[in-house]
Design an enzyme around this catalytic site. Sequence first.
Site, PDB file in Angstrom:
ATOM      1  N   LYS A 134     -45.968 130.962  43.219  1.00 44.42           N
ATOM      2  CA  LYS A 134     -47.052 130.217  43.884  1.00 44.42           C
ATOM      3  C   LYS A 134     -47.866 131.211  44.688  1.00 44.42           C
ATOM      4  CE  LYS A 134     -48.422 125.920  44.251  1.00 44.42           C
ATOM      5  NZ  LYS A 134     -48.211 124.790  43.321  1.00 44.42           N
ATOM      6  N   ASP A 174     -54.190 124.390  42.321  1.00 43.57           N
ATOM      7  CA  ASP A 174     -53.425 123.525  43.221  1.00 43.57           C
ATOM      8  C   ASP A 174     -54.477 123.009  44.216  1.00 43.57           C
ATOM      9  OD1 ASP A 174     -50.416 122.821  43.927  1.00 43.57           O
ATOM     10  OD2 ASP A 174     -51.372 123.231  45.836  1.00 43.57           O
TER      11      ASP A 174
HETATM   12  P1  NDP Z   1     -57.022 118.608  45.307  1.00 48.67           P
HETATM   13  O1  NDP Z   1     -57.522 119.741  46.108  1.00 48.67           O
HETATM   14  O2  NDP Z   1     -57.721 118.226  44.051  1.00 48.67           O
HETATM   15  O3  NDP Z   1     -56.936 117.303  46.212  1.00 48.67           O
HETATM   16  C1  NDP Z   1     -56.144 117.277  47.340  1.00 48.67           C
HETATM   17  C2  NDP Z   1     -56.277 115.913  47.991  1.00 48.67           C
HETATM   18  O4  NDP Z   1     -55.294 115.793  49.012  1.00 48.67           O
HETATM   19  C3  NDP Z   1     -57.623 115.696  48.657  1.00 48.67           C
HETATM   20  O5  NDP Z   1     -57.941 114.331  48.653  1.00 48.67           O
HETATM   21  C4  NDP Z   1     -57.338 116.193  50.075  1.00 48.67           C
HETATM   22  O6  NDP Z   1     -58.196 115.661  51.085  1.00 48.67           O
HETATM   23  C5  NDP Z   1     -55.936 115.688  50.287  1.00 48.67           C
HETATM   24  N1  NDP Z   1     -55.255 116.532  51.259  1.00 48.67           N
HETATM   25  C6  NDP Z   1     -54.998 117.853  51.142  1.00 48.67           C
HETATM   26  N2  NDP Z   1     -54.408 118.312  52.257  1.00 48.67           N
HETATM   27  C7  NDP Z   1     -54.311 117.264  53.089  1.00 48.67           C
HETATM   28  C8  NDP Z   1     -53.787 117.094  54.377  1.00 48.67           C
HETATM   29  N3  NDP Z   1     -53.239 118.117  55.053  1.00 48.67           N
HETATM   30  N4  NDP Z   1     -53.840 115.849  54.928  1.00 48.67           N
HETATM   31  C9  NDP Z   1     -54.398 114.809  54.244  1.00 48.67           C
HETATM   32  N5  NDP Z   1     -54.906 114.909  53.018  1.00 48.67           N
HETATM   33  C10 NDP Z   1     -54.864 116.114  52.448  1.00 48.67           C
HETATM   34  O7  NDP Z   1     -55.482 118.945  45.001  1.00 48.67           O
HETATM   35  P2  NDP Z   1     -54.530 118.374  43.865  1.00 48.67           P
HETATM   36  O8  NDP Z   1     -54.865 116.966  43.578  1.00 48.67           O
HETATM   37  O9  NDP Z   1     -54.511 119.352  42.765  1.00 48.67           O
HETATM   38  O10 NDP Z   1     -53.113 118.469  44.596  1.00 48.67           O
HETATM   39  C11 NDP Z   1     -52.556 117.380  45.337  1.00 48.67           C
HETATM   40  C12 NDP Z   1     -51.051 117.564  45.449  1.00 48.67           C
HETATM   41  O11 NDP Z   1     -50.490 117.613  44.128  1.00 48.67           O
HETATM   42  C13 NDP Z   1     -50.598 118.870  46.137  1.00 48.67           C
HETATM   43  O12 NDP Z   1     -49.381 118.605  46.823  1.00 48.67           O
HETATM   44  C14 NDP Z   1     -50.313 119.796  44.958  1.00 48.67           C
HETATM   45  O13 NDP Z   1     -49.408 120.820  45.307  1.00 48.67           O
HETATM   46  C15 NDP Z   1     -49.707 118.809  43.978  1.00 48.67           C
HETATM   47  N6  NDP Z   1     -49.711 119.198  42.580  1.00 48.67           N
HETATM   48  C16 NDP Z   1     -50.862 119.548  41.939  1.00 48.67           C
HETATM   49  C17 NDP Z   1     -50.843 119.896  40.612  1.00 48.67           C
HETATM   50  C18 NDP Z   1     -52.083 120.193  39.847  1.00 48.67           C
HETATM   51  O14 NDP Z   1     -51.994 120.375  38.630  1.00 48.67           O
HETATM   52  N7  NDP Z   1     -53.263 120.224  40.458  1.00 48.67           N
HETATM   53  C19 NDP Z   1     -49.572 119.965  39.852  1.00 48.67           C
HETATM   54  C20 NDP Z   1     -48.423 119.508  40.609  1.00 48.67           C
HETATM   55  C21 NDP Z   1     -48.514 119.168  41.920  1.00 48.67           C
HETATM   56  P3  NDP Z   1     -59.329 116.620  51.737  1.00 48.67           P
HETATM   57  O15 NDP Z   1     -60.336 116.799  50.643  1.00 48.67           O
HETATM   58  O16 NDP Z   1     -59.818 115.866  52.915  1.00 48.67           O
HETATM   59  O17 NDP Z   1     -58.630 117.894  52.103  1.00 48.67           O
HETATM   60  O1  2IT Z   2     -47.429 122.452  41.694  1.00 47.55           O
HETATM   61  C1  2IT Z   2     -47.711 122.637  40.492  1.00 47.55           C
HETATM   62  O2  2IT Z   2     -46.883 122.414  39.599  1.00 47.55           O
HETATM   63  C2  2IT Z   2     -49.058 123.091  40.159  1.00 47.55           C
HETATM   64  N1  2IT Z   2     -49.885 123.230  41.059  1.00 47.55           N
HETATM   65  C3  2IT Z   2     -49.403 123.424  38.733  1.00 47.55           C
HETATM   66  C4  2IT Z   2     -48.927 124.805  38.372  1.00 47.55           C
HETATM   67  C5  2IT Z   2     -49.382 125.303  37.018  1.00 47.55           C
HETATM   68  O3  2IT Z   2     -49.077 126.470  36.761  1.00 47.55           O
HETATM   69  O4  2IT Z   2     -50.013 124.585  36.252  1.00 47.55           O
END
Ligand code: NDP
Ligand code: 2IT
Length: 453
Positions: A134, A174
């Site tokens: 990461k 992420d």
């Molecule tokens: P994005 O940046 O697309 O969206 C993040 C969302 O979460 C936004 O709505 C953001 O609001 C909100 N958020 C982030 N930090 C905070 C906080 N401290 N308090 C409240 N709201 C918050 O990210 P993703 O959708 O890609 O990721 C979301 C989660 O999913 C994370 O935990 C990530 O690690 C996990 N994840 C993502 C993967 C991927 O493929 N993208 C794969 C597996 C897990 P704001 O815009 O106001 O910050």
């Molecule tokens: O938390 C996760 O699994 C991710 N942000 C996706 C990682 C990836 O390599 O696609």
Amino acid sequence: MSKNITGATDKYLQRFLNGVEKRNQNEPEFIQAVSEVAESIFPYIADKPIYHEMQILERMAEPDRVVMFRVPWTDDEGNIRNQRGYRVQFNSSIGPYKGGLRFHPSVNLSVLKFLGFEQTFKNSLTGLPMGGGKGGSDFNPKGKSDNEVMRFCQSFMTELYRHIGEDTDIPAGDIGVGAREIGFLFGQYKRIENRFVGVLTGKGMAFGGSKIRTEATGYGTVYFMQNMLEHVSDGFKDKTVVVSGSGNVASYAVQKVNDLGGKAVTLSDSSGFIHDPDGIDQEKLDFVLDLKNVRRGRISEYADKYKSATFHEGRPWGVKCDIALPCATQNEINGDEAKTLVDNGCMGIAEGANMPTDLTGIGVFQNAGILYAPSKAANAGGVAVSGLEMSQNSARIAWDEEELDQRLKGIMKGIHDSCVQYGQQDDRVDYLAGANIAGFIKVAEAMLSYGHT
Ligand code: NDP
Ligand code: 2IT
């Protein structure tokens, strides 16, 4: 388990956790992630002395290496700014390091170590040959122009490129790193190295991206929940679903809930949440996708546009629901919020975000005996399709959408069934223990084969 084994297990577990806490002071998120895993693994290895002798979990709790670097960039006013960049290469026992990059002001070593540790188990669960890593930066993309984000990404990659490679370490997105950022990062890597290879995943379709990758995490989380529901002869039809976040994971989770006949009624961001009792249908979701990915606005604007919805400060867990899908960030459900969900009749949680429930909250869900899918199982669909993107890049082929969706469904079902295999108890499945043990086994087997590495 006999009383003697339980007593010895507790003693070993406590000694292990004391060591982790001592070596990782000021890293609460990392300690939390390791504790959650260790509590499942120590009972499992109680009668397997080789894992103790070879110090397997002790070695798994230490990253292979951590790279930390300076990322200078220039803002639109001509000021020189300075951020910190990281890549935590956690464990490469079963494949090259694989995991996302996070750009958010809260990023620090503790957060990235917890994410890299979790990623190692998650990637193992997918059945694909990927190790765990990461990275990211404390850079805040909010309010920055496209040019500022580009200059930052180029500077970040100007250091990162020497530590990664298509067979060494393959980053992805992420929080704060989506299609725009991956494009800037890949362009800079290609320019420096003069090689067009699958060194990043989540790429655009014009330059080696995979169909379904954008949707994969949200879809996969809902597929996992569907598997858990089917296992108890239930389904999504007419279920009310509370979702947090409004980014990549949350948006496509809502879309798949709709596809399966459920009704998603909330979305959130760091300012608060919207509640739309009529449901967030595709037209409303298209508005959210444009709001978040193009106009980069706040979720409160949803309630300005749709009169069926109201905006509230705080988190959405007080909204009555059948199913909750936390898809924003770590520790967004505490013990009290978990209790509220259970008291309101919530029967299932699948974690789209990484570690969204704190340890007290997890205890509440587990004691209530409701369906609880930990993040390493529930959100593995994203990295799984990243693994498929790597395969397509290596073979220089592109599978179609249907093929990829079928593979994603198959991988999520495989993870579900591994959780059942290792988490089955008398009358219920402990998905937390099942995911931790199933993820641990393959990494541990590889480490045993290598001797002390
Ligand atoms: P994005 O940046 O697309 O969206 C993040 C969302 O979460 C936004 O709505 C953001 O609001 C909100 N958020 C982030 N930090 C905070 C906080 N401290 N308090 C409240 N709201 C918050 O990210 P993703 O959708 O890609 O990721 C979301 C989660 O999913 C994370 O935990 C990530 O690690 C996990 N994840 C993502 C993967 C991927 O493929 N993208 C794969 C597996 C897990 P704001 O815009 O106001 O910050
Ligand atoms: O938390 C996760 O699994 C991710 N942000 C996706 C990682 C990836 O390599 O696609």
